[in-house]
Design a protein around this motif. Structure first.
Motif, PDB file in Angstrom:
ATOM      1  N   LEU A  26       0.806  -1.223   0.000  1.00  0.00           N
ATOM      2  CA  LEU A  26       0.000   0.000   0.000  1.00  0.00           C
ATOM      3  C   LEU A  26       0.840   1.273   0.000  1.00  0.00           C
ATOM      4  O   LEU A  26       0.371   2.326  -0.414  1.00  0.00           O
ATOM      5  N   GLU A  27       2.087   1.181   0.493  1.00  0.00           N
ATOM      6  CA  GLU A  27       2.913   2.397   0.549  1.00  0.00           C
ATOM      7  C   GLU A  27       3.410   2.825  -0.823  1.00  0.00           C
ATOM      8  O   GLU A  27       3.811   3.963  -1.012  1.00  0.00           O
ATOM      9  N   ASP A  28       3.390   1.889  -1.774  1.00  0.00           N
ATOM     10  CA  ASP A  28       3.923   2.197  -3.109  1.00  0.00           C
ATOM     11  C   ASP A  28       2.819   2.827  -3.954  1.00  0.00           C
ATOM     12  O   ASP A  28       2.347   2.256  -4.928  1.00  0.00           O
ATOM     13  N   THR A  29       2.425   4.038  -3.564  1.00  0.00           N
ATOM     14  CA  THR A  29       1.255   4.658  -4.191  1.00  0.00           C
ATOM     15  C   THR A  29       1.504   4.972  -5.668  1.00  0.00           C
ATOM     16  O   THR A  29       0.593   4.889  -6.482  1.00  0.00           O
ATOM     17  N   GLU A  30       2.752   5.312  -5.999  1.00  0.00           N
ATOM     18  CA  GLU A  30       3.069   5.620  -7.397  1.00  0.00           C
ATOM     19  C   GLU A  30       2.823   4.387  -8.264  1.00  0.00           C
ATOM     20  O   GLU A  30       2.181   4.449  -9.315  1.00  0.00           O
ATOM     21  N   TYR A  31       3.339   3.246  -7.797  1.00  0.00           N
ATOM     22  CA  TYR A  31       3.140   2.001  -8.543  1.00  0.00           C
ATOM     23  C   TYR A  31       1.664   1.616  -8.598  1.00  0.00           C
ATOM     24  O   TYR A  31       1.160   1.194  -9.648  1.00  0.00           O
ATOM     25  N   LEU A  32       0.941   1.768  -7.481  1.00  0.00           N
ATOM     26  CA  LEU A  32      -0.473   1.358  -7.473  1.00  0.00           C
ATOM     27  C   LEU A  32      -1.293   2.195  -8.454  1.00  0.00           C
ATOM     28  O   LEU A  32      -2.236   1.700  -9.065  1.00  0.00           O
ATOM     29  N   GLY A  33      -0.914   3.452  -8.632  1.00  0.00           N
ATOM     30  CA  GLY A  33      -1.565   4.291  -9.632  1.00  0.00           C
ATOM     31  C   GLY A  33      -1.317   3.762 -11.039  1.00  0.00           C
ATOM     32  O   GLY A  33      -2.240   3.649 -11.860  1.00  0.00           O
ATOM     33  N   PHE A  34      -0.048   3.409 -11.308  1.00  0.00           N
ATOM     34  CA  PHE A  34       0.322   2.818 -12.595  1.00  0.00           C
ATOM     35  C   PHE A  34      -0.452   1.511 -12.812  1.00  0.00           C
ATOM     36  O   PHE A  34      -1.019   1.261 -13.876  1.00  0.00           O
ATOM     37  N   ARG A  35      -0.526   0.693 -11.752  1.00  0.00           N
ATOM     38  CA  ARG A  35      -1.194  -0.604 -11.843  1.00  0.00           C
ATOM     39  C   ARG A  35      -2.673  -0.437 -12.208  1.00  0.00           C
ATOM     40  O   ARG A  35      -3.201  -1.134 -13.076  1.00  0.00           O
ATOM     41  N   ALA A  36      -3.318   0.529 -11.520  1.00  0.00           N
ATOM     42  CA  ALA A  36      -4.751   0.740 -11.770  1.00  0.00           C
ATOM     43  C   ALA A  36      -4.973   1.123 -13.235  1.00  0.00           C
ATOM     44  O   ALA A  36      -5.950   0.695 -13.860  1.00  0.00           O
ATOM     45  N   GLN A  37      -4.034   1.891 -13.792  1.00  0.00           N
ATOM     46  CA  GLN A  37      -4.166   2.326 -15.178  1.00  0.00           C
ATOM     47  C   GLN A  37      -3.972   1.159 -16.150  1.00  0.00           C
ATOM     48  O   GLN A  37      -4.783   0.948 -17.050  1.00  0.00           O
ATOM     49  N   VAL A  38      -2.905   0.391 -15.966  1.00  0.00           N
ATOM     50  CA  VAL A  38      -2.566  -0.627 -16.963  1.00  0.00           C
ATOM     51  C   VAL A  38      -3.429  -1.877 -16.849  1.00  0.00           C
ATOM     52  O   VAL A  38      -3.405  -2.727 -17.733  1.00  0.00           O
TER      53      VAL A  38
END
Ligand code: MN
Length: 253
Positions: free
Chosen positions: A132-144
């Motif tokens: 959950l702390e990797d918010t930058e990655y989670l944003g990317f994940r939600a997009q792709v």
């Protein structure tokens, strides 16, 4: 609330192998060979791959041409004739689709899935969505992970997709090297919440490349799978074997 897919193992299964984060690529032939050797010899009744089998996957059409991806499909297919192989997407190979699954004999698994083996419930995930702390990655994940992004990406020519994947990887390598970078890990409270909802005592995941077993309290735990690198010193070629005796790490060399 997360939806938990459920897979009930046939009563005849005695042992199940779990692996993740092999990051197979043509540039690392030793790991590919170790994987092939494993596939040819494992006595397990089923193999579960919990994501990042491949360093990168730019579309199933890559495996329609002779080359590395087709070679990997061939070795999976031979093994899948002997025991079922289940595949869950990782953050590197989330574009593996139905065509490659059919070509290589894989059964695609939802993330997360509860495996019921000998009456015991094991919660399986790649693990990235719990960092959950990797918010930058989670944003990317939600997009792709949207159909719109994937359709647009897969509509590009194969060469262009390979080039894009290389540049995304280079950017992510740069970020990894940035000073003060703290590695996100699976959030303990999120893991406990999942385990309670799934009515399972144990979460098994990969992604973090930090193999360990963590007690989470309340009789809950999470087991982190090892990544693979057959060229490392010492080599990392490890699986987790589930049986009626529980979970056991097995080093293949
Ligand atoms: Mn990963």
């Amino acid at each position: 609330m997360t939806a938990f897919a459920e897979l009930v193992a046939p009563a005849a299964w005695r042992t199940v192998d779990l692996v993740s984060d092999l990051h197979l690529q043509a540039a690392e032939p030793a790991t590919v060979e170790a994987w092939q050797g494993y596939l040819q010899t494992t006595p397990a009744d089923a193999i579960f791959i919990l994501g990042d089998l491949f360093e990168v996957w730019v579309g199933d059409d890559a495996a329609a041409l002779p080359g590395f991806e087709a070679q990997c499909a061939g070795m999976l297919r031979l093994a899948a004739e002997r025991q079922p192989i289940f595949f869950m997407h990782g953050n590197r190979d989330f574009l593996v689709g139905a065509a490659f699954a059919a070509q290589s004999g894989l059964t695609l698994l939802d993330d997360p899935t509860v495996l019921v083996l000998h009456g015991r419930r094991w919660l399986l995930s790649h693990g990235d969505i719990l960092c959950l702390e990797d918010t930058e990655y989670l944003g990317f994940r939600a997009q792709v992970r949207t159909a719109a992004w994937q359709d647009a990406f897969l509509a590009r020519p194969l060469d262009e997709r390979r080039a894009l994947a290389r540049s995304i990887r280079a950017q992510s390598e740069d970020r990894k090297r940035s000073p003060g970078r703290v590695w996100a890990d699976v959030d303990a409270e999120a893991a406990r919440t999942w385990l309670r909802q799934a009515d399972a005592p144990t979460l098994i995941h990969g992604h973090t490349h930090k193999p360990a077993t963590h007690a989470l309290g309340e009789g809950l735990e999470r087991i982190v799978l090892s990544d693979w690198d057959a060229s490392a010193h010492p080599p990392r070629v490890q699986l987790l074997c589930l049986s009626s005796a529980g979970a056991q790490r097995v080093d293949l060399r």
